[in-house]
Write an enzyme that holds these catalytic residues in place. Structure first.
Site, short mmCIF file in Angstrom:
data_model
loop_
_atom_site.label_atom_id
_atom_site.label_comp_id
_atom_site.label_asym_id
_atom_site.label_seq_id
_atom_site.Cartn_x
_atom_site.Cartn_y
_atom_site.Cartn_z
N CYS A 180 0.71 -1.25 -0.23
CA CYS A 180 -0.21 0.06 -0.21
C CYS A 180 0.85 1.37 -0.17
O CYS A 180 1.66 1.83 1.17
CB CYS A 180 -0.67 0.04 0.95
N GLU A 181 0.50 2.42 -0.88
CA GLU A 181 1.47 3.47 -1.03
C GLU A 181 1.10 4.66 -0.24
O GLU A 181 1.99 5.58 0.55
CB GLU A 181 1.22 4.18 -2.35
N HIS A 182 -0.11 4.36 0.38
CA HIS A 182 -0.31 5.40 1.62
C HIS A 182 0.61 4.95 2.85
O HIS A 182 1.04 5.48 3.60
CB HIS A 182 -0.89 5.09 1.79
N HIS A 183 0.88 3.81 3.05
CA HIS A 183 1.36 3.57 4.58
C HIS A 183 2.59 2.85 4.62
O HIS A 183 3.32 1.98 5.45
CB HIS A 183 0.10 2.66 5.14
N CYS A 207 -2.78 -2.57 6.49
CA CYS A 207 -2.50 -1.02 7.20
C CYS A 207 -4.13 -0.93 7.72
O CYS A 207 -4.53 -0.16 8.60
CB CYS A 207 -2.62 -0.04 6.23
N HIS A 238 -5.77 -5.35 3.80
CA HIS A 238 -4.71 -4.74 4.07
C HIS A 238 -4.52 -4.59 5.22
O HIS A 238 -4.98 -4.66 6.18
CB HIS A 238 -5.17 -2.69 3.75
N GLN A 257 -4.71 -0.72 -3.58
CA GLN A 257 -5.76 -2.18 -4.78
C GLN A 257 -6.92 -1.60 -5.87
O GLN A 257 -6.54 -2.48 -7.37
CB GLN A 257 -6.57 -2.44 -3.47
ZN ZN Z 1 -2.88 1.67 3.37
#
Ligand code: ZN
Length: 222
Positions: free
Chosen positions: A111-114, A182, A180, A152
Protein backbone atom coordinates in the site's frame (compact mmCIF):
# COMPACT_ATOMS: atom_id res chain seq x y z
CA UNK A 1 -14.46 -27.37 -15.68
CA UNK A 2 -12.32 -24.37 -15.26
CA UNK A 3 -9.62 -23.60 -17.63
CA UNK A 4 -6.43 -25.39 -16.94
CA UNK A 5 -4.22 -24.07 -19.63
CA UNK A 6 -0.91 -25.15 -20.93
CA UNK A 7 2.16 -23.14 -21.32
CA UNK A 8 2.70 -24.91 -24.60
CA UNK A 9 6.02 -26.25 -23.44
CA UNK A 10 7.56 -22.84 -23.38
CA UNK A 11 7.67 -22.60 -19.62
CA UNK A 12 7.32 -19.30 -17.89
CA UNK A 13 10.90 -18.22 -18.11
CA UNK A 14 11.53 -14.58 -18.75
CA UNK A 15 14.01 -13.40 -21.29
CA UNK A 16 16.39 -11.74 -18.88
CA UNK A 17 17.85 -9.55 -21.58
CA UNK A 18 14.54 -7.77 -21.64
CA UNK A 19 14.39 -7.17 -17.90
CA UNK A 20 15.12 -3.71 -16.70
CA UNK A 21 18.12 -3.51 -14.40
CA UNK A 22 16.98 -3.36 -10.78
CA UNK A 23 16.32 0.19 -9.79
CA UNK A 24 16.13 -0.37 -6.07
CA UNK A 25 19.11 1.30 -4.37
CA UNK A 26 19.76 -1.10 -1.49
CA UNK A 27 22.56 1.03 0.04
CA UNK A 28 20.20 3.91 0.33
CA UNK A 29 17.54 1.73 1.96
CA UNK A 30 20.08 0.52 4.52
CA UNK A 31 20.94 4.08 5.49
CA UNK A 32 17.27 5.08 5.63
CA UNK A 33 16.29 2.12 7.81
CA UNK A 34 19.11 2.87 10.24
CA UNK A 35 17.80 6.42 10.43
CA UNK A 36 14.24 5.19 10.91
CA UNK A 37 15.29 2.96 13.81
CA UNK A 38 17.11 5.88 15.43
CA UNK A 39 14.04 8.06 14.88
CA UNK A 40 11.78 5.74 16.88
CA UNK A 41 14.29 5.87 19.72
CA UNK A 42 16.02 2.56 19.07
CA UNK A 43 19.70 1.79 18.94
CA UNK A 44 20.31 0.61 15.36
CA UNK A 45 23.56 -0.99 16.46
CA UNK A 46 22.16 -3.24 19.16
CA UNK A 47 22.46 -6.96 18.59
CA UNK A 48 18.96 -7.75 17.27
CA UNK A 49 18.80 -4.77 14.94
CA UNK A 50 22.24 -4.85 13.40
CA UNK A 51 21.17 -6.86 10.36
CA UNK A 52 17.74 -5.26 10.07
CA UNK A 53 18.69 -2.61 7.50
CA UNK A 54 20.14 -5.37 5.31
CA UNK A 55 17.06 -7.52 5.64
CA UNK A 56 14.72 -4.65 4.88
CA UNK A 57 16.80 -3.71 1.84
CA UNK A 58 16.50 -7.27 0.53
CA UNK A 59 12.75 -7.39 1.19
CA UNK A 60 12.16 -4.05 -0.47
CA UNK A 61 14.10 -5.12 -3.55
CA UNK A 62 11.61 -7.94 -3.85
CA UNK A 63 8.51 -5.90 -2.97
CA UNK A 64 9.31 -3.32 -5.61
CA UNK A 65 10.90 -5.48 -8.29
CA UNK A 66 8.08 -4.58 -10.69
CA UNK A 67 9.05 -0.91 -10.91
CA UNK A 68 10.22 -0.14 -14.41
CA UNK A 69 9.18 -3.55 -15.74
CA UNK A 70 6.62 -3.59 -18.52
CA UNK A 71 3.88 -6.18 -17.75
CA UNK A 72 3.22 -6.54 -21.46
CA UNK A 73 6.54 -8.37 -21.76
CA UNK A 74 4.76 -11.37 -20.28
CA UNK A 75 2.06 -11.31 -22.93
CA UNK A 76 4.26 -11.25 -26.00
CA UNK A 77 4.28 -14.96 -26.46
CA UNK A 78 0.63 -15.34 -27.37
CA UNK A 79 -0.84 -18.25 -29.25
CA UNK A 80 -3.13 -17.52 -32.15
CA UNK A 81 -6.36 -19.47 -31.79
CA UNK A 82 -6.46 -22.24 -34.33
CA UNK A 83 -2.71 -22.61 -34.53
CA UNK A 84 -2.29 -24.40 -31.21
CA UNK A 85 -3.06 -28.08 -31.44
CA UNK A 86 -4.66 -29.87 -28.55
CA UNK A 87 -4.91 -26.92 -26.26
CA UNK A 88 -8.26 -26.67 -24.61
CA UNK A 89 -8.10 -23.33 -22.93
CA UNK A 90 -11.53 -21.90 -23.29
CA UNK A 91 -14.73 -23.02 -21.62
CA UNK A 92 -18.24 -22.45 -22.97
CA UNK A 93 -19.74 -19.32 -21.56
CA UNK A 94 -23.47 -18.83 -21.85
CA UNK A 95 -24.40 -16.31 -24.44
CA UNK A 96 -20.97 -14.83 -24.77
CA UNK A 97 -18.93 -17.48 -26.46
CA UNK A 98 -15.78 -18.79 -24.82
CA UNK A 99 -14.24 -17.49 -21.67
CA UNK A 100 -10.89 -18.04 -20.00
CA UNK A 101 -11.11 -17.73 -16.24
CA UNK A 102 -8.19 -18.10 -13.87
CA UNK A 103 -9.16 -18.04 -10.20
CA UNK A 104 -7.17 -17.35 -7.07
CA UNK A 105 -3.83 -16.10 -8.29
CA UNK A 106 -2.12 -15.24 -5.03
CA UNK A 107 -0.51 -11.85 -4.86
CA UNK A 108 1.00 -9.43 -2.40
CA UNK A 109 1.50 -5.77 -2.91
CA UNK A 110 2.47 -2.73 -0.88
CA UNK A 111 0.00 0.00 0.00
CA UNK A 112 1.54 3.25 -1.11
CA UNK A 113 -0.15 5.26 1.63
CA UNK A 114 1.35 3.36 4.56
CA UNK A 115 4.04 1.14 3.04
CA UNK A 116 2.30 -1.85 4.57
CA UNK A 117 1.47 -4.98 2.59
CA UNK A 118 -1.89 -6.03 1.27
CA UNK A 119 -2.27 -9.66 0.31
CA UNK A 120 -4.96 -11.63 -1.41
CA UNK A 121 -6.07 -13.31 -4.61
CA UNK A 122 -6.80 -12.14 -8.11
CA UNK A 123 -9.38 -13.66 -10.45
CA UNK A 124 -8.81 -12.92 -14.12
CA UNK A 125 -11.20 -13.55 -16.98
CA UNK A 126 -10.94 -12.72 -20.64
CA UNK A 127 -12.96 -13.58 -23.67
CA UNK A 128 -10.39 -14.18 -26.40
CA UNK A 129 -10.79 -13.02 -29.94
CA UNK A 130 -7.77 -14.54 -31.61
CA UNK A 131 -5.05 -14.68 -28.98
CA UNK A 132 -4.47 -16.96 -26.01
CA UNK A 133 -1.64 -16.91 -23.55
CA UNK A 134 -0.28 -19.48 -21.08
CA UNK A 135 -1.89 -19.11 -17.69
CA UNK A 136 1.48 -18.71 -16.00
CA UNK A 137 1.91 -15.52 -17.98
CA UNK A 138 -1.26 -14.10 -16.50
CA UNK A 139 0.11 -14.68 -13.01
CA UNK A 140 3.30 -12.88 -14.02
CA UNK A 141 1.36 -9.85 -15.12
CA UNK A 142 -0.23 -9.72 -11.68
CA UNK A 143 3.14 -10.20 -9.97
CA UNK A 144 4.83 -7.44 -11.93
CA UNK A 145 2.10 -4.88 -11.38
CA UNK A 146 1.76 -5.79 -7.70
CA UNK A 147 5.49 -5.30 -7.07
CA UNK A 148 5.20 -1.53 -6.91
CA UNK A 149 3.83 0.96 -4.43
CA UNK A 150 0.14 0.43 -5.16
CA UNK A 151 -3.49 1.03 -4.42
CA UNK A 152 -5.75 -1.98 -4.84
CA UNK A 153 -8.12 -0.06 -7.11
CA UNK A 154 -5.31 1.03 -9.41
CA UNK A 155 -3.72 -2.42 -9.44
CA UNK A 156 -7.07 -3.87 -10.56
CA UNK A 157 -7.37 -1.35 -13.39
CA UNK A 158 -3.76 -1.81 -14.49
CA UNK A 159 -4.15 -5.58 -14.72
CA UNK A 160 -7.29 -5.12 -16.84
CA UNK A 161 -5.49 -2.61 -19.08
CA UNK A 162 -2.52 -4.96 -19.55
CA UNK A 163 -4.78 -7.85 -20.56
CA UNK A 164 -6.75 -5.63 -22.89
CA UNK A 165 -3.65 -4.26 -24.59
CA UNK A 166 -1.64 -7.49 -24.61
CA UNK A 167 -4.35 -9.92 -25.71
CA UNK A 168 -6.78 -7.69 -27.63
CA UNK A 169 -9.68 -9.83 -26.38
CA UNK A 170 -13.35 -9.04 -26.78
CA UNK A 171 -13.61 -8.48 -23.04
CA UNK A 172 -11.71 -8.54 -19.73
CA UNK A 173 -12.86 -8.90 -16.16
CA UNK A 174 -10.58 -8.64 -13.11
CA UNK A 175 -11.48 -9.08 -9.45
CA UNK A 176 -9.11 -8.66 -6.52
CA UNK A 177 -9.85 -9.63 -2.93
CA UNK A 178 -7.29 -8.54 -0.37
CA UNK A 179 -6.60 -7.93 3.29
CA UNK A 180 -4.76 -4.73 4.00
CA UNK A 181 -2.32 -4.70 6.87
CA UNK A 182 -2.85 -0.96 7.21
CA UNK A 183 -6.49 -1.75 8.06
CA UNK A 184 -5.74 -4.86 10.09
CA UNK A 185 -2.97 -3.45 12.25
CA UNK A 186 -3.72 0.22 12.71
CA UNK A 187 -6.63 2.49 13.49
CA UNK A 188 -9.83 0.49 13.90
CA UNK A 189 -7.94 -2.83 13.43
CA UNK A 190 -10.27 -4.53 11.00
CA UNK A 191 -8.24 -7.72 10.93
CA UNK A 192 -10.73 -9.80 9.01
CA UNK A 193 -12.22 -7.36 6.58
CA UNK A 194 -11.34 -7.84 2.95
CA UNK A 195 -11.51 -5.33 0.16
CA UNK A 196 -12.95 -6.40 -3.18
CA UNK A 197 -12.32 -4.43 -6.36
CA UNK A 198 -13.31 -5.14 -9.94
CA UNK A 199 -12.48 -3.79 -13.38
CA UNK A 200 -14.11 -4.74 -16.67
CA UNK A 201 -13.40 -3.96 -20.30
CA UNK A 202 -15.24 -4.52 -23.56
CA UNK A 203 -17.94 -7.17 -23.76
CA UNK A 204 -17.38 -8.24 -20.16
CA UNK A 205 -18.58 -4.87 -18.90
CA UNK A 206 -22.14 -6.01 -19.48
CA UNK A 207 -24.00 -6.64 -16.26
CA UNK A 208 -25.10 -10.13 -17.29
CA UNK A 209 -21.53 -11.14 -18.12
CA UNK A 210 -20.21 -9.81 -14.83
CA UNK A 211 -22.92 -11.61 -12.87
CA UNK A 212 -22.08 -14.88 -14.58
CA UNK A 213 -18.35 -14.54 -14.00
CA UNK A 214 -18.77 -13.61 -10.36
CA UNK A 215 -20.97 -16.70 -9.93
CA UNK A 216 -18.22 -18.84 -11.52
CA UNK A 217 -15.58 -17.31 -9.27
CA UNK A 218 -17.70 -18.24 -6.27
CA UNK A 219 -18.24 -21.88 -7.28
CA UNK A 220 -16.73 -24.47 -4.94
CA UNK A 221 -13.15 -25.47 -5.74
CA UNK A 222 -12.08 -28.91 -6.74
ZN1 ZN B 1 -2.74 1.70 3.52
Amino acid sequence: MFVAGEDHGRGILIDTTKLATPRVDTDRIRVAVGELLAAIGEDPLREGLRETPNRVAQSYSEFFAGLGVDPLEHLQDVVAIGSASGTAMAVPFTGLGDLVLLREIEFRSMCEHHLLPFVGVAHLAYRPKDRLVGLGRLARVVDTLAARPQLQERLTEQIADALETGLAPSGVFVMLEATHLCLAARGTRQARSTTVTTAARGSLREASARTEIIAMIGLPRG
